[in-house]
Design a protein around this motif. Structure first.
Motif, PDB file in Angstrom:
ATOM      1  N   GLU A 197       0.821  -1.206   0.000  1.00 16.72           N
ATOM      2  CA  GLU A 197       0.000   0.000   0.000  1.00 16.72           C
ATOM      3  C   GLU A 197       0.861   1.265   0.000  1.00 16.72           C
ATOM      4  N   LEU A 198       1.879   1.299   0.833  1.00 19.92           N
ATOM      5  CA  LEU A 198       2.746   2.471   0.926  1.00 19.92           C
ATOM      6  C   LEU A 198       3.649   2.584  -0.306  1.00 19.92           C
ATOM      7  N   VAL A 199       4.163   1.474  -0.786  1.00 20.59           N
ATOM      8  CA  VAL A 199       4.998   1.491  -1.990  1.00 20.59           C
ATOM      9  C   VAL A 199       4.195   2.042  -3.166  1.00 20.59           C
ATOM     10  N   ASN A 200       2.966   1.603  -3.314  1.00 21.81           N
ATOM     11  CA  ASN A 200       2.127   2.055  -4.427  1.00 21.81           C
ATOM     12  C   ASN A 200       1.769   3.532  -4.336  1.00 21.81           C
ATOM     13  N   SER A 201       1.749   4.095  -3.139  1.00 22.86           N
ATOM     14  CA  SER A 201       1.399   5.508  -2.993  1.00 22.86           C
ATOM     15  C   SER A 201       2.628   6.424  -2.953  1.00 22.86           C
ATOM     16  N   SER A 202       3.815   5.853  -3.023  1.00 22.67           N
ATOM     17  CA  SER A 202       5.035   6.681  -2.941  1.00 22.67           C
ATOM     18  C   SER A 202       5.390   7.300  -4.292  1.00 22.67           C
ATOM     19  N   LEU A 203       6.070   8.428  -4.234  1.00 24.87           N
ATOM     20  CA  LEU A 203       6.515   9.120  -5.444  1.00 24.87           C
ATOM     21  C   LEU A 203       7.668   8.388  -6.112  1.00 24.87           C
TER      22      LEU A 203
END
Length: 168
Positions: free
Chosen positions: A102-108
């Protein structure tokens, strides 16, 4: 522009890479050890960078706790992720295990800066273990692992471009 680099490491390699990165970014940077990072830290900064080391495929529990406690707020901020680990690994899978999909997918941007071995770091057992690893590299004729300066530069360039494009 304020950027927090929240970092966790079992060695000094990640902290070193974060310091190098902070010198290359055109913004006010605050290096924050994960143990001192509070939920309100996230709110004070325009961008958040989370960096940690991965040893034998595992990251520090403090990173996982921090992310799970702050996932909603983190997803609302521009965020970047850094791992310091072996460069031959599948970085996407390693990132997902370290930071959650989830965090990887939302990171720049996400990156692996590699790592270094310091034979003078740690207690006597850790020093012995590191020296054994260094000896095995030498016996096999392999180069010792090192920080990937090109990747640090690429990452800094990406962040600097994001800063330039930002409109408050």
């Amino acid at each position: 522009m304020n950027i927090a680099i929240i970092h966790s490491t079992s060695s000094k390699s990640t902290e070193k890479s974060c310091r190098i990165l902070s010198d290359k970014i055109n913004a006010e940077i605050q290096l924050i050890p994960i143990e001192k990072a509070k939920a309100e830290c996230i709110l004070k900064y325009n961008y958040i960078i989370i960096a940690c080391s991965a040893y034998e495929g595992k990251v520090q529990n403090a990173v996982k706790r921090y992310i799970s406690r702050n996932i909603r707020t983190l997803k609302e901020k521009p965020i970047a992720l850094i791992l310091n680990c072996e460069e031959e690994t599948d970085i996407k899978e390693r990132l997902k295990k370290a930071f959650t999909e989830e965090l990887v997918n939302s990171s720049l941007v996400c990156s692996n800066f590699g790592y270094e071995l310091d034979p003078d770091e740690g207690n006597i057992i850790e020093k012995r273990k590191i020296n054994n690893i260094i000896d095995s590299y030498k016996k096999e004729g392999k180069n010792l692992p090192s920080l990937n300066m090109n990747e640090i530069d690429r990452f800094a360039d990406y962040i600097n471009n994001m800063i330039e494009k930002r409109v408050d």
